[in-house]
Design an enzyme around this catalytic site. Structure first.
Site, PDB file in Angstrom:
ATOM      1  N   CYS A  89       1.438  51.203  12.891  1.00 28.56           N
ATOM      2  CA  CYS A  89       2.453  50.399  12.206  1.00 28.56           C
ATOM      3  C   CYS A  89       2.569  50.937  10.781  1.00 28.56           C
ATOM      4  O   CYS A  89       1.588  51.376  10.201  1.00 28.56           O
ATOM      5  CB  CYS A  89       2.022  48.934  12.112  1.00 28.56           C
ATOM      6  SG  CYS A  89       1.900  48.091  13.688  1.00 28.56           S
ATOM      7  N   CYS A  99      17.555  55.416  19.894  1.00 23.45           N
ATOM      8  CA  CYS A  99      16.331  55.013  19.205  1.00 23.45           C
ATOM      9  C   CYS A  99      16.190  55.817  17.904  1.00 23.45           C
ATOM     10  O   CYS A  99      15.161  55.749  17.244  1.00 23.45           O
ATOM     11  CB  CYS A  99      15.107  55.188  20.102  1.00 23.45           C
ATOM     12  SG  CYS A  99      14.947  56.844  20.751  1.00 23.45           S
TER      13      CYS A  99
END
Ligand code: SAH
Length: 485
Positions: A119, A442
């Site tokens: 992340c 994406c």
């Protein structure tokens, strides 16, 4: 526990203060210097400066000696001490200490955040993450139309339906399981990842426990000894079905029966277990050989009201909650009336095409991956779809052939990988002249590039909808509607 990008900080399991964050390695760029000049301390320099903006991957931008440099975990407007080192034309900059924190800064909820690069945005509030992603898409789409407000996720955690855990031994020769550190094959032990489905981490931890209490050794890449390399877990979020793939270095699975029984006793919710043999030395998780140890070898899940069979190797969107929103928007943009011929290019296991088939005359799907095409054909049968055909091949070549044969398509939906589409495909779209093109992407950067080509060749971008498919990371999905001028 994914095999995603991670950095090299190996101080596991401890909360980190803001001084032990990693280097961001960035090429030098031109620009006017701002902030104080660096004070020289050996080979490294500490500089106090203010962050002027974001890079497209969520790092903070600072100006150093005429160069624009990216710093991980720094927010726009923040004054901070940065540790700078240079080598040739590369400048490495690392956040040392935040002096004036932004109101958008939050304490990352994950204790591994600064060690694991999986992340990148957990130090930002959810609102700021939303704002950041919206701006990335708005900026890239300036030549077209103003994008709609991003579709966010109500609970932006626990969403990944797929996880990888790598096993190994630490220096005390204890079994550990977790992620590879960034650019290395060193394992960071992690028990819980906040974006994984919680069940998959529980299962991975059980497997670690079984390894510890049995004679089975995790595989050692340096010596080539040991057995278990990784575990891949896929969860059907709606069906509750769970697939566990044990990725091993050899097909000789000693104690197989006991292992499978112990795992099933601990987790009766597991519906299938597979052994995958991976003898490769690259970073691919799965090898070619596969053997079903328990159950049917696949799981099934429901998406937009249809059932999809998912095998170990085929691509399936990893955030099904947001995927339903994304596909819903794509189908809406296609404006189907029941008569159209629809091309579903880069179709994977046929998800978008099969969902569209209910409102189309006919669907033609094309996909490069053989396994995925097989899944797509199986999925059409499973859902009693009779108006869809799936073909294996390069989408560009396929479209060129369609155009050369003078075939007709009313709507083209494309969902290419991050690299985007190619000229063969896009020029054939221009020849086939579908009324509408729906572009699911994406990577909005390659989407914008390809849409520029389509705008020059007879199309107009009418609507752009960003979707947050990967909360806590810098990735953003976008779907656009183009109409024939
Ligand atoms: N539409 C699907 C899959 C999207 S991912 C879904 O939403 O689930 C992109 C897909 O493009 C992958 O399945 C990949 O195998 C496929 N692909 C990559 N390059 C391709 C090419 N040149 N031609 C056709 N398919 C390709």
């Amino acid at each position: 526990m994914n095999k995603r990008k991670n950095n090299k900080n190996r101080n596991q399991g401890k909360k980190r203060n803001r001084t032990d964050k990693p280097y961001g390695k960035q090429p030098a760029a031109k620009g006017k210097p701002k902030g104080k000049r660096p004070s020289n301390k050996g080979s490294q320099q500490t500089v106090t400066t203010t962050c002027s903006g974001f890079t497209s991957d969520g790092k903070g931008i600072v100006q150093l000696d005429g160069q624009e440099v990216a710093v991980e975990h720094l927010l726009p407007g923040e004054k901070a001490e940065i540790l700078v080192s240079k080598s040739g034309k590369f400048v490495n900059a690392k956040l040392k200490r935040v002096i004036d924190a932004s109101k958008d800064r939050v304490e990352p909820p994950c204790v591994y955040y600064y060690a694991c690069g999986g992340c990148q945005l957990q130090h930002m509030s959810n609102d700021k993450q939303e704002d950041f992603k919206q701006n990335v898409v708005d900026e890239l789409m300036k030549p077209f139309v103003k994008p709609e407000p991003i579709m966010t996720m109500e609970h932006p955690y626990d969403y990944r339906n797929k996880s990888h855990t790598t096993f190994g031994l630490n220096q005390k020769r204890q079994v550990i399981g977790g992620l590879y550190a960034q650019h290395s094959h060193e394992i960071i032990p992690i028990d819980k990842c906040l974006i994984h489905d919680p069940k998959s981490d529980e299962i991975a931890n059980t497997i670690k426990g079984i390894l510890k209490s049995s004679k089975m050794q995790p595989y050692n890449e340096d010596t080539g000894q040991g057995f278990l390399r990784h575990v891949l877990i896929k969860v059907g979020k709606v069906s509750g079905e769970i697939m566990v793939v044990l990725v091993a270095a050899s097909p000789e699975f000693k104690g197989k029966k006991k292992f499978v029984q112990t795992l099933r006793n601990a987790h009766p919710e597991i519906t299938t277990i597979l052994l995958n043999v991976n003898t490769r030395s690259d970073s691919m998780v799965l090898g070619d050989q596969e053997k079903v140890l328990f159950g049917k070898g696949t799981i099934t899940d429901t998406l937009c009201g249809l059932k999809f069979e998912i095998s170990a190797k085929s691509f399936y969107q990893i955030n099904p909650v947001q995927t339903e929103k994304l596909y819903g928007k794509a189908i809406e943009m296609a404006e189907l009336t029941g008569k159209e011929t629809v091309v579903d290019a880069y179709c994977g296991i046929g998800t978008i095409g099969l969902i569209a088939s209910r409102r189309a005359g006919k669907v033609i799907g094309v996909e490069l991956n053989k396994d995925a095409v097989k899944d797509a054909i199986r999925n059409s049968k499973r859902n009693d779809v009779t108006n869809a055909r799936f073909y294996q091949g390069d989408a560009g070549e396929f479209m060129v052939q369609m155009a050369n044969r003078g075939e007709k398509a009313d709507v083209v939906i494309l969902d290419p990988p991050r690299s985007g589409s190619d000229e063969a495909f896009l020029s054939s779209v221009a020849k086939l002249k579908p009324k509408r093109v729906v572009y699911v992407s994406c990577n909005p950067e390659t989407q914008a590039r390809d849409m520029k080509y389509l705008e020059k060749n007879g199309y107009k971008v009418e609507e752009i909808q960003p979707v947050d498919m990967f909360p806590q990371t810098f990735h953003v999905e976008s779907v656009a509607k183009l109409v024939r001028k």
